[in-house]
Structures are given as C-alpha cells and as structure tokens.
Scaffold this motif. Structure first.
Motif, PDB file in Angstrom:
ATOM      1  N   ASN A 171       0.818  -1.203   0.000  1.00 30.46           N
ATOM      2  CA  ASN A 171       0.000   0.000   0.000  1.00 30.46           C
ATOM      3  C   ASN A 171       0.858   1.263   0.000  1.00 30.46           C
ATOM      4  O   ASN A 171       0.541   2.249  -0.672  1.00 30.46           O
ATOM      5  CB  ASN A 171      -0.930  -0.010   1.211  1.00 30.46           C
ATOM      6  N   ASP A 172       1.961   1.230   0.746  1.00 27.06           N
ATOM      7  CA  ASP A 172       2.876   2.390   0.770  1.00 27.06           C
ATOM      8  C   ASP A 172       3.473   2.644  -0.608  1.00 27.06           C
ATOM      9  O   ASP A 172       3.598   3.800  -1.037  1.00 27.06           O
ATOM     10  CB  ASP A 172       3.983   2.159   1.794  1.00 27.06           C
ATOM     11  N   ARG A 173       3.830   1.562  -1.322  1.00 26.28           N
ATOM     12  CA  ARG A 173       4.386   1.729  -2.667  1.00 26.28           C
ATOM     13  C   ARG A 173       3.344   2.317  -3.614  1.00 26.28           C
ATOM     14  O   ARG A 173       3.665   3.174  -4.445  1.00 26.28           O
ATOM     15  CB  ARG A 173       4.881   0.393  -3.213  1.00 26.28           C
ATOM     16  N   LEU A 174       2.114   1.859  -3.491  1.00 24.98           N
ATOM     17  CA  LEU A 174       1.058   2.389  -4.351  1.00 24.98           C
ATOM     18  C   LEU A 174       0.815   3.867  -4.077  1.00 24.98           C
ATOM     19  O   LEU A 174       0.616   4.659  -5.007  1.00 24.98           O
ATOM     20  CB  LEU A 174      -0.240   1.601  -4.139  1.00 24.98           C
ATOM     21  N   ASN A 175       0.844   4.249  -2.812  1.00 23.20           N
ATOM     22  CA  ASN A 175       0.628   5.653  -2.466  1.00 23.20           C
ATOM     23  C   ASN A 175       1.755   6.545  -2.969  1.00 23.20           C
ATOM     24  O   ASN A 175       1.525   7.700  -3.362  1.00 23.20           O
ATOM     25  CB  ASN A 175       0.475   5.803  -0.952  1.00 23.20           C
ATOM     26  N   GLN A 176       2.976   6.028  -2.958  1.00 23.75           N
ATOM     27  CA  GLN A 176       4.106   6.818  -3.444  1.00 23.75           C
ATOM     28  C   GLN A 176       3.997   7.087  -4.938  1.00 23.75           C
ATOM     29  O   GLN A 176       4.404   8.146  -5.418  1.00 23.75           O
ATOM     30  CB  GLN A 176       5.420   6.092  -3.136  1.00 23.75           C
ATOM     31  N   ASN A 177       3.455   6.135  -5.663  1.00 24.39           N
ATOM     32  CA  ASN A 177       3.348   6.274  -7.121  1.00 24.39           C
ATOM     33  C   ASN A 177       2.018   6.884  -7.566  1.00 24.39           C
ATOM     34  O   ASN A 177       1.828   7.123  -8.758  1.00 24.39           O
ATOM     35  CB  ASN A 177       3.525   4.900  -7.789  1.00 24.39           C
ATOM     36  N   TYR A 178       1.141   7.129  -6.620  1.00 30.75           N
ATOM     37  CA  TYR A 178      -0.179   7.644  -6.970  1.00 30.75           C
ATOM     38  C   TYR A 178      -0.103   9.134  -7.299  1.00 30.75           C
ATOM     39  O   TYR A 178       0.435   9.936  -6.530  1.00 30.75           O
ATOM     40  CB  TYR A 178      -1.154   7.417  -5.819  1.00 30.75           C
ATOM     41  N   LYS A 179      -0.625   9.497  -8.442  1.00 32.56           N
ATOM     42  CA  LYS A 179      -0.663  10.893  -8.864  1.00 32.56           C
ATOM     43  C   LYS A 179      -2.127  11.280  -9.098  1.00 32.56           C
ATOM     44  O   LYS A 179      -2.707  10.948 -10.129  1.00 32.56           O
ATOM     45  CB  LYS A 179       0.152  11.086 -10.140  1.00 32.56           C
ATOM     46  N   PRO A 180      -2.730  11.975  -8.132  1.00 35.08           N
ATOM     47  CA  PRO A 180      -4.143  12.321  -8.269  1.00 35.08           C
ATOM     48  C   PRO A 180      -4.374  13.316  -9.403  1.00 35.08           C
ATOM     49  O   PRO A 180      -3.558  14.198  -9.662  1.00 35.08           O
ATOM     50  CB  PRO A 180      -4.483  12.950  -6.906  1.00 35.08           C
ATOM     51  N   VAL A 181      -5.481  13.126 -10.084  1.00 31.96           N
ATOM     52  CA  VAL A 181      -5.895  14.028 -11.160  1.00 31.96           C
ATOM     53  C   VAL A 181      -7.074  14.850 -10.640  1.00 31.96           C
ATOM     54  O   VAL A 181      -8.108  14.296 -10.266  1.00 31.96           O
ATOM     55  CB  VAL A 181      -6.298  13.243 -12.422  1.00 31.96           C
ATOM     56  N   PHE A 182      -6.901  16.153 -10.598  1.00 31.23           N
ATOM     57  CA  PHE A 182      -7.938  17.017 -10.055  1.00 31.23           C
ATOM     58  C   PHE A 182      -8.968  17.341 -11.142  1.00 31.23           C
ATOM     59  O   PHE A 182      -8.617  17.824 -12.219  1.00 31.23           O
ATOM     60  CB  PHE A 182      -7.326  18.305  -9.504  1.00 31.23           C
TER      61      PHE A 182
END
Length: 218
Positions: A171-182
């Motif tokens: 989960n930590d790895r996924l959060n690090q690579n997550y780029k939210p689109v506004f």
C-alpha cells in the motif's frame, strides 16, 4: 510397514520417483539418466527432493548460481572466498494444488580473506525482507485485494501479521506512485447509504464518484 516406489510420467514426459510412507509422498533422487520434475520452476533453484503431506509440500532445493565476488568488498578473486559453514533456512512459496509450500535450502556461508567479513550466498528468487519467494509476496499482494487477511494467511500457511505487513508495504508503494488528477468541476451531494446520510463527492465532467464520507458533515 510397506514402502512403495513407483515411476511416474508427467505431461512433459519427464520421469520421477515416488515413495509412499505413512500417507506421505517423497519424491527422491533418481537413478542416473533420469530427471527430477522441477516442481518449483524457479530459475536460480534446483529441486532436490519433495515431501508431500495432506496439507503441504516440503521441498528441498539448492541454488544453481555461483558467487562471483565478495558482496561486502567486491573482490572478484574466487580463491579468496572460503566456505564458512552452512545454515538451513525455510522459505514460503505460492501454494501448489491448494497446499502450502515450504522450500528448505542449505545456504552456504563464505568468508572473504581480503576484508575478513562473512556473508551468505545470495538467493535471487527470494524476497529481501521476508523468508519467502518474490512471487509469494506478489501473490499475497494480489490476494489481499480480494480476501481478508485471515483467509489469505490460512490459505498460504503463514501468520496473519506477515500478510498485514506485506499489504502495508504494498500500500505504501502504491501511495508513493499515486498521482491524483484534479477534476475541473467537483460535485458535492448527499446520499442515503446503509441507513445513514452520507456525503458523496463526484467528478461532474467525467460522471464518476471520487469519494464517500462517513457522514454528511464536512
């Protein structure tokens, strides 16, 4: 007590020997010229023997790769690496035919004459942070997306804490690579779900749900 030794042919035409003893199946070394079915299918390990019980496979394996240099100081002179004992270690692997799998490896220890430090031979198929194969950790990462920690731990034969730790790291790895689109426009509304009013946030332009809040209070 009777012992049965048979030769069987798998789908690939290879032959292996089976010994049945007290409801346990042991797949042994074969006579010269016959190959043991490599049940592991790992590139850097060779299967030596397999013991099958009613709920598990215990597989003895040995590394196929050599140690080209000291992993401490980097010396590449092989004659400067001396064998310094062995240690048997057990690694978990993905289930086979619904049974949990434990890989037993007698790991070689070396001492470098140049730096006088000791190290164990690297196991390239094993995970750096767990006594498990890399594919075992990846298997758990996918299973916890569909099942509970407890059910996954029971199926693979490990403690629930290990499953939880693997998921947290994943989960930590996924959060690090997550780029939210506004979104260009955000919609905020109220919806009744499971007997309570809740806040729902939507992307109006793409007609998708962004998130639910536990209550309708912001």
């Amino acid at each position: 007590m009777s012992v049965l030794i048979d030769y069987h042919f798998c789908n690939y035409g290879r032959c292996f020997a089976t010994t049945k003893l007290n409801n346990m199946f042991r797949y042994n070394h074969l006579p010269k010229g016959l190959n043991l079915m490599d049940i592991l299918n790992l590139p850097n390990l060779k299967t030596v023997s397999v013991v099958e019980t009613h709920d598990a496979f215990h597989i003895t394996a040995e590394p196929t790769s050599t140690v080209p240099c000291c992993i401490k100081c980097g010396t590449i002179r092989e004659h400067n690496l001396k064998r310094f004992g062995t240690k048997e270690q057990v690694y978990m692997d993905t289930p086979i035919r619904g049974k949990r799998v434990a890989i037993h490896i007698k790991r070689q220890r070396y001492r470098c004459i140049d730096c006088n430090q000791t190290f164990y031979e690297p196991l390239h198929d094993m995970h750096d942070n767990h006594f498990a194969t890399v594919r075992f950790v990846e298997y758990i990462e996918q299973e916890v997306l569909r099942n509970t920690f407890t059910s996954v731990a029971t199926n693979v034969g490990v403690d629930e804490k290990l499953v939880r730790n693997i998921f947290n790291a994943f989960n930590d790895r996924l959060n690090q690579n997550y780029k939210p689109v506004f979104p260009k426009w955000i919609g905020i509304d109220e919806i009744h779900l499971i007997g309570r009013p809740r806040c729902i946030i939507t992307d109006i332009a793409n007609k998708t749900v962004i998130d639910f809040l536990p209550t309708r209070s912001m």
